[in-house]
Design a protein around this motif. Structure first.
Motif, PDB file in Angstrom:
ATOM      1  N   GLN A 609       0.859  -1.310   0.055  1.00  0.00           N
ATOM      2  CA  GLN A 609       0.099  -0.025  -0.144  1.00  0.00           C
ATOM      3  C   GLN A 609       0.835   1.177   0.082  1.00  0.00           C
ATOM      4  O   GLN A 609       0.544   2.227  -0.611  1.00  0.00           O
ATOM      5  CB  GLN A 609      -0.998   0.013   1.287  1.00  0.00           C
ATOM      6  N   SER A 610       2.113   1.268   0.708  1.00  0.00           N
ATOM      7  CA  SER A 610       2.886   2.445   0.928  1.00  0.00           C
ATOM      8  C   SER A 610       3.412   2.652  -0.534  1.00  0.00           C
ATOM      9  O   SER A 610       3.591   3.752  -1.164  1.00  0.00           O
ATOM     10  CB  SER A 610       4.051   2.401   1.742  1.00  0.00           C
ATOM     11  N   ARG A 613       0.829   4.221  -3.098  1.00  0.00           N
ATOM     12  CA  ARG A 613       0.325   5.624  -2.637  1.00  0.00           C
ATOM     13  C   ARG A 613       1.658   6.281  -3.220  1.00  0.00           C
ATOM     14  O   ARG A 613       1.318   7.381  -3.745  1.00  0.00           O
ATOM     15  CB  ARG A 613       0.419   5.803  -1.180  1.00  0.00           C
ATOM     16  N   THR A 616       1.174   6.372  -7.184  1.00  0.00           N
ATOM     17  CA  THR A 616       0.165   7.369  -7.637  1.00  0.00           C
ATOM     18  C   THR A 616      -0.358   8.229  -6.608  1.00  0.00           C
ATOM     19  O   THR A 616      -1.516   8.139  -6.116  1.00  0.00           O
ATOM     20  CB  THR A 616      -1.158   6.208  -7.888  1.00  0.00           C
ATOM     21  N   PRO A 617       0.553   9.247  -6.328  1.00  0.00           N
ATOM     22  CA  PRO A 617       0.116  10.480  -5.517  1.00  0.00           C
ATOM     23  C   PRO A 617      -1.241  11.095  -6.134  1.00  0.00           C
ATOM     24  O   PRO A 617      -1.625  11.296  -7.049  1.00  0.00           O
ATOM     25  CB  PRO A 617       1.073  11.513  -5.509  1.00  0.00           C
ATOM     26  N   PRO A 618      -2.260  11.551  -4.780  1.00  0.00           N
ATOM     27  CA  PRO A 618      -3.224  12.197  -5.239  1.00  0.00           C
ATOM     28  C   PRO A 618      -3.029  13.462  -6.188  1.00  0.00           C
ATOM     29  O   PRO A 618      -1.992  14.154  -5.905  1.00  0.00           O
ATOM     30  CB  PRO A 618      -3.930  12.496  -3.800  1.00  0.00           C
TER      31      PRO A 618
END
Length: 628
Positions: A609-610, A613, A616-618
């Protein structure tokens, strides 16, 4: 394309934390730099002592080195001075180690592949020719234009030591380049000594030398007692060279080129391991001797001799040579004469300017024309620093001064030139490296991937046009890398074709003794299209990666085992792993796994999950419109 499926298991409980591994790796590098520095510092101290001795008591200095010795029995005897003992006999051992290095580089080292060798070879040739031309041009009216050999060669010992002292923060690839260049430089210097500076040539003794060299070649086939045979034949060849008029130090080179060199054979290694296991089960003198001999014989005699002689050359022979040859008398009259001497200026300009322009200029032309191989970290500004450092000609320069220039005054002027050129070259290189480091900010070092992903070179799982990329620098014996591989598998399952995964080698050989062999084996498997299958096999059994285990895995995967074993020592295989390791060094990678997410170094956890993230940064929130 192979399926990316890796078996996950818990990390090795004996593994240290990444932080402690990093600290130990840094300590190893500090110790390595220290060893290189010590040799250069001892040589420097011997030089300073020689100059001080000559100027405090010139009479005692000359008298001591002119002391005559006689060795022999009955009518058979040799007479020589202490100075000749150092220059003709001890320096033969130095040139022997140079010859061993030349032999190794052309057989299994940096000069086995033309694409890798072209840059240092061309730079070395230009670094030989241009200094000689400049010297002849400047010193034409001195009456010593024939002494152009003084400016052709770089002192490898000082070069390596000075690079450790003042080189860039990440010197790895520059060091490889300079060492390859120094090998070619040595070949040129030795050839010139043999062809140009040989007087009173008598061909008959060379027939005896040739017979001795044939004996040296065939000694490799003896089942035992090779050491005494090599030593006896070496003395005979040296004496024959001495009698022929060819400088006897070249006997060392001729012998070294005939000493066998090879990479350890897995069968020899396995046999040594079996004997060691037998000794462990039943300790006794016979098994101890057999195990020790087998371990020793698994390494080529070339590499064993290099390891054995290197400390004596660095800490005894070269300092003695400096003590015997660097004793230049420094008086106002001699310095004044040197200041206006075209001989002195020819040496300074040849070494400082000629070496720099020859090496840097040829490298810049090759890079502009995109000829040869320049890896990450081997930038022109760093090559400029190395080229400046190559102006330290010291050892062979002083050696040729003694055999190419007659007259004490002229020799003193030449020695002043050699010493001045070495100091100037060191200072110029220091300035160039400091300026170069200023353009490579420390805080950004290692944060960006230095070598872009290339599907023709790298081991890539996924599409080339995938929007997300993970590059891993890892070690097949590292439990943490195994854990990361499981996380990356989960990321791949989540993102599918949107992810491109790349593996690169960073074996921590000081902690994992089989890691380098595993990396080279995976590269050999990749030549048969089975890299990721082999990777999966290595990760599934991290405790058993000995040579026999690696070959067994290749057999299980259906590889052509004979081709696989040949490829294990192929230049493209060993070169690929070495390049990945140098890239890792250039980015300051001291622990694994080290991941690069879309070209930037990842810090923090590497669970699935890290990583998702980080990949694919928001998207940033839209800025609200401003009122008018």
């Amino acid at each position: 394309m192979a399926e990316l499926t890796l078996i996950q298991r818990s990390p090795d409980p004996e593994q240290s934390s990444a932080r402690s591994r990093s600290r130990r790796s840094i300590a190893e590098k500090i110790r390595s730099l220290g060893q290189n520095r010590i040799g250069a510092l001892v040589l420097l101290l011997a030089t300073v002592a020689a100059v001080a001795w000559a100027n405090v008591s010139i009479g005692s200095y000359e008298t001591f080195w002119d002391t005559e010795l006689m060795i022999g029995v009955g009518d058979l005897h040799l007479e020589f001075t202490l100075h000749a003992l150092v220059n003709d006999a001890l320096m033969a051992i130095f040139f022997f180690t140079v010859g061993l290095e030349v032999r190794r580089e052309f057989a299994i080292g940096e000069l086995t592949s033309w694409s890798r060798a072209v840059v240092p070879v061309v730079a070395a040739i230009a670094g030989l020719a241009l200094p000689a031309l400049l010297f002849v041009w400047v010193a034409a009216d001195s009456g010593h234009a024939s002494a152009w050999g003084v400016v052709i060669s770089t002192d490898t010992a000082f070069l390596v030591g000075a690079l450790a002292l003042v080189g860039p923060r990440v010197p790895g690839r520059l060091r490889v380049f300079l060492l390859a260049l120094a090998v070619v430089d040595d070949i040129g210097a030795l050839s010139i000594i043999a062809l140009v500076y040989t007087e009173n040539f008598t061909p008959l003794p060379l027939l005896i030398a040739a017979a001795g060299l044939v004996g040296v070649y065939f000694t490799r086939y003896l089942r035992g007692g090779r050491g005494p045979v090599y030593a006896t034949l070496a003395v005979i060849v040296w004496l024959a060279f001495l009698a022929s008029g060819v400088h006897p130090t070249l006997a060392g080179v001729a012998i070294a080129l005939l000493v066998p060199v090879y990479r350890p054979d897995r069968r020899d290694v396995e046999h040594a391991l079996e004997l060691a296991r037998t000794f462990r089960q039943s300790p006794n003198t016979e098994y101890a001797r057999a195990a020790a001999n087998s371990l020793r014989e698994s390494i080529s005699i070339n590499e064993r001799l290099q390891s054995a002689y290197a400390p004596y050359v660095a800490y005894v022979i070269l300092p003695l040579f400096a003590l015997a040859n660097a004793g230049v008398l420094i008086t106002p009259e001699i310095l004044g004469a040197a200041l206006v001497s075209s001989l002195t200026w020819g040496i300074v300009i040849g070494l400082v300017v000629g070496k720099f322009l020859g090496i840097f200029g040829s490298a810049a032309i090759l890079k502009t024309l995109r000829l040869g191989e320049f890896g990450p970290g081997l930038t022109l500004d760093r090559i400029a620093g190395g080229a400046a450092l190559s102006g330290i000609g010291f050892t062979i320069s002083l050696f040729i001064v003694d055999i190419a220039i007659d007259g004490e005054d002229a020799q003193n002027q030449a020695r002043v030139g050699v010493l001045a050129a070495s100091v100037i070259a060191f200072l110029v290189a220091t300035i160039v490296f400091r300026v170069s480091d200023a353009f490579h900010p420390r805080e950004d070092t290692g944060q960006t991937l230095v070598r872009p992903v290339d599907s023709r070179r790298d081991h890539v799982f996924g599409r080339d046009d995938a929007p997300y990329t993970i590059v891993e620098y890892g070690d097949f014996q590292c439990g943490f890398c195994l854990k990361a591989s499981g996380s990356i598998q989960e990321v791949k399952a989540e993102l599918g074709d949107q992810l491109r995964y790349v593996w690169r080698h960073a074996p921590l050989t000081q902690y994992h003794p089989n890691a380098l062999a595993g990396a080279e084996a995976a590269e050999a498997a990749s030549l048969q299209g089975k890299f990721f299958e082999f990777e999966r096999g290595l990760f599934s059994d991290q405790e058993n990666q000995r040579p026999s285990d690696i070959v067994r895995l290749a057999r299980e995967l259906g590889l052509d085992v004979e081709k696989f074993e040949r490829d294990l020592t192929a230049p493209e295989v060993t070169g690929h792993v070495r390049d990945d390791m140098l890239d890792a060094e250039a980015m300051g990678i001291t622990s694994v796994p080290t991941l690069f997410i879309n070209g930037r170094r990842h810090t923090g956890p590497y669970d699935a999950q890290s990583l998702i993230r980080a990949l694919t940064p928001p998207a940033p929130e839209p800025t609200p419109p401003t009122e008018r």
